[in-house]
Structure formats: structure tokens, C-alpha cells
Motif scaffolding. Structure first.
Motif, PDB file in Angstrom:
ATOM      1  N   UNK A 145       1.074  -1.205  -0.083  1.00 29.25           N
ATOM      2  CA  UNK A 145       0.296   0.134   0.102  1.00 29.25           C
ATOM      3  C   UNK A 145       0.913   1.210  -0.014  1.00 29.25           C
ATOM      4  N   UNK A 146       0.793   1.916  -0.968  1.00 31.06           N
ATOM      5  CA  UNK A 146       1.346   3.221  -1.117  1.00 31.06           C
ATOM      6  C   UNK A 146       0.616   4.598  -0.090  1.00 31.06           C
ATOM      7  N   UNK A 147       0.870   4.336   0.952  1.00 31.30           N
ATOM      8  CA  UNK A 147      -0.135   4.885   1.422  1.00 31.30           C
ATOM      9  C   UNK A 147       0.821   6.406   1.875  1.00 31.30           C
ATOM     10  N   UNK A 148      -0.451   7.411   2.999  1.00 30.62           N
ATOM     11  CA  UNK A 148      -0.166   8.641   3.105  1.00 30.62           C
ATOM     12  C   UNK A 148       1.088   8.716   4.264  1.00 30.62           C
ATOM     13  N   UNK A 149       2.450   9.137   4.214  1.00 32.35           N
ATOM     14  CA  UNK A 149       2.895   8.937   5.158  1.00 32.35           C
ATOM     15  C   UNK A 149       2.701   9.971   6.016  1.00 32.35           C
ATOM     16  N   UNK A 150       2.815  10.024   7.211  1.00 34.33           N
ATOM     17  CA  UNK A 150       2.048  10.485   8.421  1.00 34.33           C
ATOM     18  C   UNK A 150       3.151  12.259   7.858  1.00 34.33           C
ATOM     19  N   UNK A 151       2.753  13.735   8.579  1.00 36.43           N
ATOM     20  CA  UNK A 151       3.618  14.280   8.387  1.00 36.43           C
ATOM     21  C   UNK A 151       4.332  14.765   7.182  1.00 36.43           C
ATOM     22  N   UNK A 152       3.911  14.520   6.114  1.00 39.16           N
ATOM     23  CA  UNK A 152       4.426  15.054   4.996  1.00 39.16           C
ATOM     24  C   UNK A 152       3.522  15.868   4.351  1.00 39.16           C
ATOM     25  N   UNK A 153       3.960  16.444   3.083  1.00 36.55           N
ATOM     26  CA  UNK A 153       3.466  17.861   2.534  1.00 36.55           C
ATOM     27  C   UNK A 153       3.464  18.323   2.156  1.00 36.55           C
ATOM     28  N   UNK A 154       3.061  16.279   0.986  1.00 43.50           N
ATOM     29  CA  UNK A 154       2.961  16.430  -0.664  1.00 43.50           C
ATOM     30  C   UNK A 154       1.094  16.479  -0.782  1.00 43.50           C
ATOM     31  N   UNK A 155       0.686  16.628  -1.233  1.00 43.81           N
ATOM     32  CA  UNK A 155      -0.790  16.601  -1.611  1.00 43.81           C
ATOM     33  C   UNK A 155      -1.680  15.320  -2.292  1.00 43.81           C
TER      34      UNK A 155
END
Ligand code: ACM
Ligand code: ZN
Length: 536
Positions: free
Chosen positions: A526-536
């Protein structure tokens, strides 16, 4: 059945005398976990999964698949006793509770339903190292489970995700991956939004143009929008996959795809093995531009414009024939008619629709939609099905037996009104549950801490809340990688909201547990959204 559970509790208490400090990172959080001292259970070549009831053959085979694909070990399914035991006792299909005990000799999952056993299997997956989720075997791993006793049951019966493969298409394989990921976190409803204005994704044999023509189109503004963003944000996850492009005889490229009836049966079967009911939605009478383009006689002026004309008998016959095929494919009793965002103004200018309003003694076009929904509900009921629809189906009056999907978060009174009338509700307000909306650390926390269940319901009204789900609309999600980014890790927060009692939900305790799950998500691919990222 209760005697059995009490015996189980006693076993836990005795073992707890030697218990280590309880610490668990299971999501959703179980009702009770007692960790024991002692040697762990080890998966080995030749480990057996033993069942005491033929109904457990499906769950046992599913567990065998999960365990062998990552360990490469030989794991056998048999009847009677074994090192991993699945035990059905005093069967009650409505009861999803389970108990799981593990010691160095044996793992035993006991439940009153196959669904309960499958929930226990989800817990067992999480008790094993994250590498258990790999799709290919890993050498040299110790596959151990620490001694533990878990007793668990869900707060809500409906724990769902809705996927929209219409705005952008996802393959059967991608859909199965999502179902497997859902199963790890005890989601049990997959709402499949199969038709909309841009395309039709389900083969309907009576109306072949719906997919021959309606499943394919040149790039539209959404496709171009995604690709523009892919460039601007340097993000390949927003590119349209070439595998969904086909070339026409005259050299044009069309984007799309659809599911054959055979493929749909395959997905339904795969979901069922994981304890997931598939709820099909073929949206009517709005969101039907593509159906009206394929069969212009469905529209008011025969001009191919949305919505369906509800004045014409031919439209009603179409709706019934479409659903007759749907009922053949989807065994679950709940089927959604959609019913959202209908542009009803065209009905005010249509002689057929106006005639229907007159002959049926209706007041206006809202009541015309309500007439259609009630007509279809009788048709559903005659085929042993229950109707579900988005919360607009409340407008113009609704029969008591229809179930409402509350999605309009800016209409906070929907659940109050629907349950006052005696209707069941599934909660998916866009304020919390639209996973196509941007995900940030703040939205994750707001979802976990928020009151998805309205706080002003009486106990009687609360009983009509079936549960909750998140909706994954596809407009800005052209790939499964982007889907993963939008959906995870927040799906784990929703899983816990739907399973664990509200009083047990504490953000400060959940967040570290969630962090421990991130490597597991990685193992699942799973390509999850990491915590503390600014990427939209
Ligand atoms: C919806 O988002 N139109 C249900
Ligand atoms: Zn009409």
C-alpha cells in the motif's frame, strides 16, 4: 452460546494469572486482550488448520492462502483437531463476536458464525509479523504468535468502503487487493458504484451498448485534469494507466473498461471468502448521462440527456430488467438505487413525466422521484432484496423499509429525520467520510476524534444506525497507487470508529498504534500517505 463465552472468559482469567503486561497494537482495538507469558506459537511446515464444521471450509482455505503465500510453508486444512483450530459453536449468523487464544501448542478461534471466525482470522493476521502480508514467500523468518487471549465483538454491523470505478477504472485485480486490505481491518461491506454519467462498468446482457459503447470514451476533462496535475506535481500516480487505453479500428484512443458478469461473480466470491458483502449501486434516475447517450429513448425528449424519464413505461421496464440481472450477480440482500443529485427540472418540461405526476396524484417532481424509488423498492422486495439510497431519497417521501446513506454532511438533520420515521441509516457524511478529499494529519485526527454518529439521537433511533462507511469517489484517483494514498492510513481510523465502542476511542493511544501498523501497510504493497508529509 452464552455458556460457551463464559467458559472462554474463565479460561482467559486463569491464564491471566500469569499474564504479561497487556499491550496490543491491533486495529480496530478489540474489546479485551490478555497477553500471556510463555513460549510463542510457531508456524511450521505441516501446520494444520482444523475445522469442526463444514461451513468453515471457506474461511480455513482463505487462512491457508494468506499463510502460505508469504511463508512458503506447507499448511494443510483438515477436519477435527490441529495446531490452528477454527471452531463454530452454537451457530448464529448475525453474531460476529469471536475469541482467539494462542499458546505455544495451539491457536484456537471460536465464534458463532463464519463471519466471526473471519474476524478472528483478521486478528490472527495482525498477531503475526507484518511480513505475513507479503504476496511472495520470505526465507528465514520466524513466524510466531505470542501467547494471548482475545475476546472481541463489533459495535456496528455495517463497516464499509465505497469505491467508484466509473470516473476512473480499476481492474479486477486492483479491486481484489482492496478487498483483501479491507479484510485485515474487519471491513465487511464493499459498496460498488458501478454506473454514473461518465461510464457504465457492469455488463448488462439485455443492454449491451451500456458497456460496448458506454464503458469507453476519449479523455474527458477529468482525465486531462489528472494528467495536468501529474505534470505540475511531478506525480506519476495521477497519470492515466496505458493498460486502460484501447485503439479503435480508425486509430482513435479510448479510455475505459468494464467488468464482465463472470468477473463480477469472481469479485463477489473473493469478497465473500473474506467476510465482505458486496453492495452494488447502479445509480438511478440521475447520473445517467451515459445510459441516455447509449439508449436515447431513456431520456425525456429522446435526446440522450440525463436524467432518466420517469414518465415512460419503457424506462421503468429498463430499470427492472437491469436490476433483474444485478440480482443474479449479487447475493447480498442490500442493493443501492443511488438516487442522488437528480436534475429534476427536465421532468417539469416533459409531457410524459407530467402525465405520470397527474395519474399518480403526485404533487411535484420530488414526489415523482419518490414514486419511482417506491416502485423500485417493491420490485426489489419481490426479488428478496432491500433497497438503499443516498439521502436525497428522503425528499418527496420514503417507505419505512428503505435504508438511507447519509452523505450530505451539510444536512446534519438527515439521520435525525430518517430514524424518526423508522428508516435505517448508514453514516458516510462528506465532512468525515469522503476519502477522495485531501488527507492531512489534521483530517486524520478529526476523523478519529469526530462524532460521526450524531449525538442527539434517542436510544431507539441509535438502534437504526447500521454503521458507517467511507466513500472513495474516483474523479481525481486514476490509479490504484493514488487510491492507496487517499485511503490509507485513515481507513484504519474509520475501521476503529466502526468496530470499537466510542468510549474506548482515544487519539493519543490510537496514534502510536497506527504508527506501528505502517510497516504492515508497506508489506501489503500500500502506497499510503505518510504522516507529517506536505505532499498533496
Ligand atoms: C454523492 O456524493 N453524490 C453521493
Ligand atoms: Zn420525462
Amino acid at each position: 452460546m452464552r455458556t460457551k463465552l463464559i467458559l472462554g472468559c474463565f479460561a482467559c482469567l486463569v491464564l491471566a494469572a500469569t499474564a504479561a503486561k497487556a499491550e496490543t497494537d491491533i486495529i480496530p482495538k478489540p474489546v479485551s486482550v490478555t497477553e500471556m507469558a510463555g513460549e510463542p506459537f510457531r508456524l511450521k511446515n505441516g501446520t494444520t488448520i482444523a475445522i469442526n464444521d463444514a461451513r468453515l471450509h471457506g474461511p480455513a482455505t482463505y487462512l491457508q492462502e494468506v499463510l502460505t503465500r508469504s511463508t512458503g510453508l506447507r499448511i494443510k486444512v483438515k477436519s477435527g483437531t490441529g495446531r490452528i483450530e477454527l471452531r463454530l459453536t452454537e451457530p448464529d449468523e448475525q453474531d460476529e463476536s469471536y475469541e482467539l487464544t494462542a499458546d505455544s501448542r495451539r491457536i484456537r478461534i471460536t465464534a458463532h458464525s463464519t463471519r466471526g471466525i473471519i474476524c478472528g482470522i483478521a486478528t490472527l493476521r495482525q498477531l503475526l509479523p507484518p511480513e505475513i502480508e507479503r504476496l511472495t514467500p520470505t526465507e528465514g523468518m520466524e513466524w510466531t504468535v505470542q501467547p494471548v487471549c482475545i475476546k472481541d465483538r463489533p459495535q456496528f454491523h455495517w463497516r464499509g468502503l465505497m469505491l467508484d470505478p466509473v470516473r476512473h477504472f480499476y481492474s479486477v485485480e486492483d479491486t481484489k487487493r482492496l478487498l483483501d486490505q479491507m479484510a485485515v481491518y474487519k471491513f465487511n461491506k464493499f459498496h460498488w458504484h458501478l454506473t454514473d454519467s461518465q461510464a457504465s462498468r457492469i455488463e448488462i446482457k439485455a443492454y449491451p451498448k451500456l458497456t460496448d459503447e458506454g464503458a469507453w470514451h476519449p479523455y474527458n476533462h477529468l482525465d486531462r485534469g489528472c494528467m495536468e496535475r501529474a505534470g505540475k506535481e511531478n506525480n506519476p500516480d495521477l497519470l492515466i494507466p496505458r493498460k486502460y487505453i484501447r485503439e479503435t479500428a480508425d486509430g482513435k484512443e479510448l479510455y475505459g473498461g468494464y467488468y464482465t458478469q463472470q468477473e463480477i461473480r469472481e469479485v463477489v466470491e473473493y469478497a465473500a471468502q473474506r467476510g465482505i458483502d458486496v453492495v452494488p449501486e447502479l445509480d438511478m434516475p440521475g447520473h445517467n448521462h451515459i445510459a441516455c447517450q447509449c439508449y436515447p429513448w431513456l431520456s425525456c425528449k429522446g435526446d440522450g440527456n440525463d436524467p432518466l424519464c420517469l414518465g415512460k413505461e419503457t424506462t421503468i421496464e429498463y430499470a427492472e430488467k437491469v436490476y433483474a440481472e444485478v440480482f443474479q450477480l449479487f447475493p447480498y440482500e442490500y442493493v443501492s438505487i443511488g438516487g442522488d443529485e437528480v436534475n429534476r427540472t427536465r421532468w417539469t418540461q416533459c409531457t410524459d413525466c407530467q402525465k405520470r405526476i397527474q395519474t399518480e396524484g403526485l404533487r411535484d417532481v420530488s414526489e415523482l422521484q419518490a414514486w419511482f424509488t417506491k416502485h423500485m423498492e417493491r420490485y426489489f422486495n419481490a426479488h428478496g432484496r432491500k433497497i438503499l439510497g443516498w439521502d436525497e431519497i428522503l425528499e418527496g417521501g420514503l417507505s419505512k423499509t428503505a435504508t438511507v446513506h447519509w452523505w450530505r454532511g451539510d444536512h446534519p438533520d438527515v439521520t435525525q429525520r430518517a430514524t424518526e420515521m423508522g428508516n435505517e441509516v448508514v453514516l458516510c457524511p462528506f465532512t468525515f467520510c469522503y476519502f477522495d478529499y485531501a488527507q492531512t494529519d489534521q483530517t486524520l485526527q478529526a476523523l478519529y476524534e469526530g462524532d460521526i454518529v450524531p449525538t442527539d439521537l434517542s436510544p431507539q433511533q441509535l438502534r437504526l444506525v447500521k454503521g458507517m462507511q467511507a466513500n472513495i469517489w474516483g474523479e481525481w484517483i486514476p490509479t490504484v497507487e493514488r487510491m492507496n494514498w487517499q485511503v490509507f492510513p485513515r481507513a484504519l481510523a474509520l475501521a476503529e470508529k466502526a468496530w470499537t465502542p466510542r468510549a474506548e476511542q482515544q487519539w493519543d493511544e490510537f496514534l502510536p498504534r497506527l504508527q506501528k501498523h505502517l510497516p504492515r501497510l508497506t508489506e501489503m504493497g500500500i502506497h499510503y500517505r505518510p504522516l507529517k508529509t506536505n505532499r498533496p
